[in-house]
Structures are given as C-alpha cells and as structure tokens.
Design a protein around this motif. Sequence first.
Motif, PDB file in Angstrom:
ATOM      1  N   ASP B  24       0.826  -1.205   0.000  1.00 15.18           N
ATOM      2  CA  ASP B  24       0.000   0.000   0.000  1.00 15.18           C
ATOM      3  C   ASP B  24       0.860   1.254   0.000  1.00 15.18           C
ATOM      4  O   ASP B  24       0.534   2.238  -0.647  1.00 15.18           O
ATOM      5  CB  ASP B  24      -0.920   0.029   1.239  1.00 15.18           C
ATOM      6  CG  ASP B  24      -2.097  -0.898   1.069  1.00 15.18           C
ATOM      7  OD1 ASP B  24      -2.470  -1.181  -0.075  1.00 15.18           O
ATOM      8  OD2 ASP B  24      -2.647  -1.341   2.100  1.00 15.18           O
ATOM      9  N   LEU B  26       3.822   1.598  -1.302  1.00 11.39           N
ATOM     10  CA  LEU B  26       4.410   1.805  -2.625  1.00 11.39           C
ATOM     11  C   LEU B  26       3.368   2.357  -3.594  1.00 11.39           C
ATOM     12  O   LEU B  26       3.682   3.206  -4.435  1.00 11.39           O
ATOM     13  CB  LEU B  26       5.020   0.499  -3.146  1.00 11.39           C
ATOM     14  CG  LEU B  26       6.311   0.089  -2.437  1.00 11.39           C
ATOM     15  CD1 LEU B  26       6.759  -1.289  -2.879  1.00 11.39           C
ATOM     16  CD2 LEU B  26       7.426   1.111  -2.687  1.00 11.39           C
ATOM     17  N   ALA B  27       2.109   1.904  -3.495  1.00 15.97           N
ATOM     18  CA  ALA B  27       1.050   2.447  -4.351  1.00 15.97           C
ATOM     19  C   ALA B  27       0.825   3.928  -4.012  1.00 15.97           C
ATOM     20  O   ALA B  27       0.751   4.776  -4.899  1.00 15.97           O
ATOM     21  CB  ALA B  27      -0.235   1.649  -4.159  1.00 15.97           C
ATOM     22  N   PHE B  28       0.765   4.240  -2.728  1.00 16.34           N
ATOM     23  CA  PHE B  28       0.613   5.619  -2.255  1.00 16.34           C
ATOM     24  C   PHE B  28       1.719   6.513  -2.831  1.00 16.34           C
ATOM     25  O   PHE B  28       1.461   7.634  -3.281  1.00 16.34           O
ATOM     26  CB  PHE B  28       0.663   5.593  -0.720  1.00 16.34           C
ATOM     27  CG  PHE B  28       0.670   6.942  -0.052  1.00 16.34           C
ATOM     28  CD1 PHE B  28      -0.514   7.581   0.264  1.00 16.34           C
ATOM     29  CD2 PHE B  28       1.865   7.557   0.301  1.00 16.34           C
ATOM     30  CE1 PHE B  28      -0.515   8.819   0.896  1.00 16.34           C
ATOM     31  CE2 PHE B  28       1.873   8.793   0.935  1.00 16.34           C
ATOM     32  CZ  PHE B  28       0.672   9.416   1.233  1.00 16.34           C
ATOM     33  N   SER B  29       2.940   5.987  -2.827  1.00 13.89           N
ATOM     34  CA  SER B  29       4.092   6.773  -3.259  1.00 13.89           C
ATOM     35  C   SER B  29       4.102   6.997  -4.766  1.00 13.89           C
ATOM     36  O   SER B  29       4.875   7.815  -5.252  1.00 13.89           O
ATOM     37  CB  SER B  29       5.392   6.073  -2.859  1.00 13.89           C
ATOM     38  OG  SER B  29       5.404   5.872  -1.475  1.00 13.89           O
ATOM     39  N   ALA B  30       3.285   6.249  -5.513  1.00  9.02           N
ATOM     40  CA  ALA B  30       3.272   6.397  -6.974  1.00  9.02           C
ATOM     41  C   ALA B  30       2.135   7.299  -7.450  1.00  9.02           C
ATOM     42  O   ALA B  30       1.990   7.540  -8.633  1.00  9.02           O
ATOM     43  CB  ALA B  30       3.155   5.018  -7.624  1.00  9.02           C
TER      44      ALA B  30
END
Lengths: 163, 292
Positions: B24, B26-30
Amino acid sequence: MAAETGTPTTLTLKSNDDELFSVAESAAILSVTIRNMVEDGCAGGVIPLDNVDGKTLASVITYMNGISAIPADEEKKKSYRDKFLSDKDFETLADMVLAANYLNMSCLMDAVSAKIAQVMEKKSVGWVRRKFGIENDYTPEEEAAVKEEHKWTFEGVETDDDN
Amino acid sequence: MADWSQLPYDLVHEVASHLVAVEDFLAFSAVCCDWRSVYSAKEWHQRPQVPLLMIFVPEKNGFRNFISLYRNKVCKLEIPEFRGRKSWGSCSGWILTLGLDLTIQLLNPLTRVCPSLPPISSLQHRPNDQQPPPRNDEGGGSFVVIIYGPLYRLALYRPGYTSWTIVKETATLNQFLCVAFRKDRIFALCKAGSLSGKFNHLMLVESRGDILTVYTQQDSNRCGFPVGSVHFFVYALDFINKQWVEVRDLGNRSIFVDKSGCVVVCGPERFNCRSNSVYFVADNMQKMAGWG
C-alpha cells in the motif's frame, strides 16, 4: 475571572467565513493552538481561525465537546473517534485533517489520517487518483520509472480500478 | 474542498505512517510527486507486517521469488545487490546477505539501503579486545546482533565500529538460539536450559512489550525422522516473577515462524491472514500452513 467563580469559561471562535461559535474553554484547549492563545492571554475576545471554514469548524467543535465529555478512558475515546468519523463523507476528511493540523490536535489528526489510510488499503494507484481527485503530475517516463523500481507490487493490481 | 495533492509534507507523512502494508505504501508513493516525498526521503517507518515469503531459487542471478499473502500472488523481484550472494530472511525489513568473498551486508529491498557489516575475520578477535569508539554515532542507536559459528556465539555490531563485539559467555555451554529486542534490552535464549531437549525449535520474539517464546515440536517416527503434525507452544515472560506463563490465546495477533526467526503481526486480517494463529514454513513442503 469566571473560572475562579466556578462558572465554565466560554470562548468564541471565528471561522474564515466569519461564522462565530461558542465553545467551553475546557473543550477548546484540546487544540494546542487555542491553548497557547489562552495561556498567552490572547483569548479575551473572539479567536480568529483563519485556516478553518465554518462547516469544518462546526464539526471540529462537535468532536471537542464529545471527546472532552469522556473521562480518561482510552478505549471509550477511541470508539467515540471511530463513531465520529464513520459518518463523515470522504471529501470532508481532507478539510478535517488540515484543520486538525492547523489547530494542532494530535488525537484528531491521528484518527483522520488513519481513516484516510484505510480508504487506500489494497487499492491501485489509478483508483486512489480518481477517488482523491489527484491529477497525475508525472511525465509518462517518470511514471514508468517509478513503477519499474518496484515492479512486483504494481503488476496485476490495476483490475480493482472500478471497485 | 481541500486539494489532496497539496497536502503539506507533514500531513503526507502522517497519512503514510498509517499505511501498514509495504504494498500500500508503494502504491501511495506512486500517486503523485508530492505523495512520493516520504518514500524519497526514506522516512517511512515500517511496522511489523505479514512477511513476504522468499522462495529459494538455486540461481546465482539477482532474482528472487516472493509470495505476497497480502496480494495473494507470487512476485518476482530483481535485486541486483543479491547477485552472487547467499541471502536470509531477517527482521525489521532487512535481509542479510553473504558474498563468496565472505563479506556480510544488510539490504532493505524497499529503500535499497545496503550497509556493509564488519567482515567475518573480525569475529576471530578475542572477546576482551577493546575497540576505539567511533567518532560519531552514525546509526542513531541501531545495532545488529548475530549468532554465529559452531558454538552459536553472540556478536554485536554498532554502526561506526570496525568489527564485531563478541559477547562474553557466562557459562561454557551457552549456545545461543535466538535474540529479541525490547526497549533498550537484548534478550537471548540459550540452549543450556532444561527445555532444549524437549522441543525441536525455540524462538524468541517481542510483541507489544511482551517477550514471547515460541516452541515448535514435531512428532517423529522410530528412526527419528519428523512426521505428522507440528505443535506450537507459546509462553510469555513474566518479568516480575521471572517465569514463563503459557499463552493460550494470541488475541488479534498471529505469529509467523520460519527457520531463521519469527514475526508477530497485530491485526493480520488486513493482510488476508487469520488472527490467533501460528503460520509456519515447513522444511520439506515449501509451503505455509495455518493453525488456529
């Protein structure tokens, strides 16, 4: 002063759209920003809160009154916070977290941030962008590089986009 | 309405700190450039979570296969730092690697931070060798503990030092089995105790201020080969009375056990796992099984 005679002190807060709210000092000082003003003797008249609108401030005051009425029982406070946030629509959460940050209310900020994070659990990047109304400001090359760096986590998860 | 992409850094950090699963985060950071700031600053404090299961692949390239229980799929990670090195699952998001040249490194596959640890040769120093203290405290109070060698000795490393500090033994037969950290203390489990013959496998782990021992026991046949069910016993240390108290209910926690250590995860449901369970990797089956 009023506190010395046993009557609860009331503060008047003013939102950035000029709405006035009365709130008990004991509840309002949950906000460190307001508490500092009270301690510095700046809270005599109306306290202007330039970064909070009336709708959000009304909500925050409901929270202040609710949580300060609960005795020191962390479990009950937590369940009050959960209940308080459960009926907040998603759009107001951003206003709430900004207000909590401005008013320096760590317990509210913590609870709202947790709620926002929960919305994003198991969701794809595209879903989060649409839900939060965020424009993708990466160039295609940058975005490809971002996803390439941890390719394993981005592969095959775009299918939940329409959920 | 507020603009989500214009949150100040402190608030982006606050929201990110409530994301538990690395997937989650890593998704947030993208999502957008501003939301990547916490990732770029390497300021995300990873919380204990259901581990990615590293599958042994006998290749010497930098690929490793992992099972993500959270995503419910097998992922293939290419990590160049793994090339030609042996790797072990470790704790707190770090993987320990050993090269053919016997250099030891830690690697965080999320941040790609890859600090080198002192060479194996420095473990041959006598325990009472004095080291000069480092000029500055680079590691911010962090340290690494290893159990090594045929005698299962304990050594400690703090960033800034040039070699391992070998822990002096208090008894001749103190073979160390496992270590756990709680606040400012290190707890180590020795083989010298009366339980070591009774159980196949003992682990020590910290969880919410408790020090837990996880005992694994597997039935064996007459020839001594392990067969049948695996049993787990969990005990918590009673700090006041200095005794172990059996834990029959883990509540909303689950324990993940493999050969190199164990992890306790609170609220494992959000990772598609059951609470109040022990998950373990079986040696000969290469798979995980739940046990309620």
